[in-house]
Design an enzyme around this catalytic site. Sequence first.
Site, PDB file in Angstrom:
ATOM      1  N   SER A 187       0.847  -1.191   0.000  1.00  0.00           N
ATOM      2  CA  SER A 187       0.000   0.000   0.000  1.00  0.00           C
ATOM      3  C   SER A 187       0.877   1.232   0.000  1.00  0.00           C
ATOM      4  O   SER A 187       1.951   1.251   0.616  1.00  0.00           O
ATOM      5  CB  SER A 187      -0.910   0.000   1.237  1.00  0.00           C
TER       6      SER A 187
ATOM      7  N   ARG B 190     -21.293  -5.462 -46.647  1.00  0.00           N
ATOM      8  CA  ARG B 190     -20.165  -4.946 -45.864  1.00  0.00           C
ATOM      9  C   ARG B 190     -20.746  -4.068 -44.759  1.00  0.00           C
ATOM     10  O   ARG B 190     -21.432  -3.098 -45.054  1.00  0.00           O
ATOM     11  CB  ARG B 190     -19.226  -4.122 -46.746  1.00  0.00           C
TER      12      ARG B 190
END
Length: 465
Positions: A290, A330
């Site tokens: 930490s 497409r």
Amino acid sequence: MMTDADFGLLDPAWAGTPVAAATSDTAVAQALLDVEAAWVGVLADAGHCPPEAADAVDAAADASLYDLADVARRSAGGGNPLIPLLADLRAELKAAGSAEAAAVVHRGATSQDIVDTALMLVASRAGATIRADLATAAAGVARLAEAHRDTICVARSLTQHALPTTFGLRAANWLAGLTAAGRRLDAALAALPVQWGGAVGTLASLTDSLQAEHDGGAPVPELVTALAQRLGLVDPGTPWHTNRMPVTGLGAALADTTAAAGTLAADVLTASRPEIAEVSEPRAPGRGGSSAMPQKQNPVLSVLIHQAALTAPHQVAQLFLAASLAVDERPDGSWHSEWAALRSLLRLTGGACAKLAELATGLQVHPGALAANAALTGDLLLSERITSRLAPLVDGGKATVQELVTRSLTEGLALRPLLRAAVPASALPDADFESLFDPAGYLGQTGTFIERILADHAAWSATAG
């Protein structure tokens, strides 16, 4: 130096992993170039262009030769990165004196052919690493299941103590998920297809130009098969410009893998809380600390696997949404929306599996804490068994047993003496009565299930490579 590269600064789940490198912009560009080069190689083998052209394209198909940040900026002009990269490739070939190679490169193909095939190639390359890490993780979990097959612990249902089980079965259940995910991943990777359809999925330009040559060469379908073989992909037989099942199938397999990894990580996050302390992650220098609290040892591996598991479903949802809107011959934007989502899934799964391999092979199990936590519930942990076995022996049956259980809970009284007083010794001698409270005697088919899961994993593991 400022660059346009994505190093994963906000994505610690995958940053710095081998899959991060395998899915980088450089890796994607290299795959695009590899597809172009492989196609020219196929044409050369079939006599449709001189071998020198293929050699020239091979030499120029090197992503380090190109300014990829500039390619990315120019990709907005045509809507995909292949168009500017192809222009640069042709310019490189012409500058090297290979005008013929510049003319033959990309012959009969369309941008979607190259991009789709390249992404399948990226997935194949990244997938090999993901599979290897998943196998390592599964082997580690299998060892935990074997080592702790008889280690009693409490099973939790809806967060509460429920019944006795073994840590071996808990690990085996993790293993079952990883094995199932591995099989699905194997199937998806084995099915990754080449895409080759030309402008609208008819291969009209290629067919027409080869027919015009009147050379009697290999039919167009055979050329596509040869391309697939060169790239190590599957020839699907037909183009899949708007049939996006190859992408959704891959995405689902990747999401399955992160889900299986996430289940294990979530259990570790709960079990490694100091007040539970049943397991702890492997330690490594510089990991888990930490910035403000020196005493903390955060379960960072599980945290990041958990992050990946939480993020992956959103990416696979994008793939399915895109597939459902792949219109005409497409897609108009839905195809484009797949690219980042698929790459994110590969990265998240790759990062999760890399960390899972380390977690699973180094997870520390604490039998003392497992036993202490199971003992917190006392005899009540066997209340299901007690009810079914003692109800026929007492006046009032099940209702009486339930009343005694409730008294034990609400008044803080020991359950066993209450029950002994209610059950005549003539109906159940002391030895038989006491045996009802042994957790090891109420594990059902735990051993059988562990054996079956281990055998299933062994069968999958044998297919590696």
